[in-house]
Structures are given as structure tokens and as C-alpha cells.
Design an enzyme around this catalytic site. Sequence first.
Site, PDB file in Angstrom:
ATOM      1  N   GLU A 205      60.190  28.373  67.848  1.00  0.00           N
ATOM      2  CA  GLU A 205      59.803  29.765  67.619  1.00  0.00           C
ATOM      3  C   GLU A 205      60.095  30.648  68.835  1.00  0.00           C
ATOM      4  O   GLU A 205      60.291  31.856  68.678  1.00  0.00           O
ATOM      5  CB  GLU A 205      58.318  29.845  67.222  1.00  0.00           C
ATOM      6  CG  GLU A 205      58.098  29.260  65.822  1.00  0.00           C
ATOM      7  CD  GLU A 205      56.644  29.057  65.442  1.00  0.00           C
ATOM      8  OE1 GLU A 205      56.344  29.083  64.245  1.00  0.00           O
ATOM      9  OE2 GLU A 205      55.793  28.840  66.344  1.00  0.00           O
TER      10      GLU A 205
ATOM     11  N   ASP B 105      57.859  27.827  53.816  1.00  0.00           N
ATOM     12  CA  ASP B 105      57.489  26.936  52.709  1.00  0.00           C
ATOM     13  C   ASP B 105      56.451  27.651  51.835  1.00  0.00           C
ATOM     14  O   ASP B 105      55.977  28.727  52.189  1.00  0.00           O
ATOM     15  CB  ASP B 105      56.907  25.624  53.257  1.00  0.00           C
ATOM     16  CG  ASP B 105      55.690  25.865  54.135  1.00  0.00           C
ATOM     17  OD1 ASP B 105      55.852  25.988  55.361  1.00  0.00           O
ATOM     18  OD2 ASP B 105      54.573  25.992  53.598  1.00  0.00           O
TER      19      ASP B 105
END
Length: 234
Positions: A12, A196
Site C-alpha cells: 500500500e 474483494d
Amino acid sequence: MRIAIMGAMPEEVAPILKKLGEYKTTEYAKNTYYEATYKGVELVIAYSKIGKVFSTLTATTMIEHFGAEKLLFSGVAGAVSPELRVGDLVVANKLSQHDLDITAFGHPSGFVPEGAVFVEADASMIDLSKEVASEMGKSVKEGIIATGDQFVANEERKNWIGDTFQADALEMEGASVAVVCDALDVPFFILRAISDAADMDASFSFDEFMESSAIISAEFIMKMVDKVIDNNAK
Ligand code: SAH
């Protein structure tokens, strides 16, 4: 001005460090912090490791030790809202801890005495994010993020979180960072790109899309940083 940019996982913050190119590395409190000068402001960047405790430690350290005056979080999340697809961006307007539970005493989920079910994010940075989104030609959903120390890969749990908190997305760090920033009076902005759908396929989807979604989020965060800097100079 000193701005903190944080993530939870190496993937990230990697795109952010790559964009900056040069930075100073400091080890502190068993974590690594990266400092750089960018467009005349000081940046402090770190990934915390996963979960509420590590993210609390990192957010606190960035503010109390490194002197951050604003904090922006970039990362990935599971979708709760059926509108959200992999790669879509969500900006938190308020956040709650879905696994904070003293409901046995009659309190609502996410609440402890002297706390609040939701912590609200900084409205002016959310406004700036709308300008960034339109300049980038992207759509960004403003919504509620629920945070807990669990990877949700279960339709029933996800639906409970959706129903209880009206959450649009869920992850494992946002609300803890929000609590820290709120307590220390540091404006914060939490951005997530969907990796997801928090369902039974979540771990496969996460493995496939985490890196690409992390890049989508990081690109937007750097445009946000540009916007915050421009706005501050006005
Ligand atoms: N695959 C990793 C673990 C990832 S945990 C490993 O093995 O090391 C999931 C991370 O992504 C957390 O930082 C969380 O904030 C975010 N996230 C993405 N989808 C999530 C979901 N369905 N439930 C909870 N957190 C999720």
C-alpha cells in the site's frame, strides 16, 4: 506543514515511495518511517502492519513523534455495498469498529462509554477529494467504513456489518486511525480501493487484486496530497 501518509501493508505504501524516489528511513517503535520533502512540505510515510493495534501505534507515532498535522490513509478493503466492484474507490465519511462489542450491557455495537459508535472524517478533505475525482475523471463513493480485527470472508458476517453500521466497505485499520486522529485533533482522510467482496471468495480475490487496487488508491492519495498542498498555499 507535515503530512502523514499511511497504509497497513508494504504494497500500500510502495507506489508512494516509488513516486517520491528519494526519502530518509528511520526505525522507530519497531517500525520503519520514511520522510521526504515534497512540493515544499514534509511527508512522513509508513505502513503499520495489519489490524487496529498496529495502526493505532503508527498513527499515534506519526502525529506525536513525527509531528504530522494531517493524515491520509491509502489501502484496500472488502466491499459491503453491492454497488462497489474491485478497483472502485471509497472515501470514508465516518468509521466504526465492528468488533467492539459490549452489547451484553445494553450498549449498541461499536460503542463503549465515553466513546462513540462512529468517528467522522474531515469534511474539507472529503470536499477536496471530490475535486480530485472530477479532475481525474474517476468516481469515488463517499460512505461508511467498518473496521475490525478480522479478515471478513463470510457473507453472513459481511451482511451483519452492513445492516448494523450501514457500512459500504470493511477493512482492518480505518476506525482505529480515526479514533487516534480525532482524539489528537488531526484532520484525517481514509481512502480504500476495493480488493474483494468480503464473501467466501474474498481471500482469492484479495490475492489477485490487492496489488492493483493498492496502486489505484495510492495514485489517488498522491493527487489528494497535491490538492491539500495547493489548498494550504492559498
Ligand atoms: N494476505 C495477507 C493478509 C491480508 S489482511 C497476509 O497473508 O499477510 C487484509 C488487509 O486488507 C487488511 O489490511 C485490511 O484492512 C484489508 N482488507 C481487504 N479486504 C478485507 C476484508 N474482506 N476483510 C477485512 N479486511 C480487508
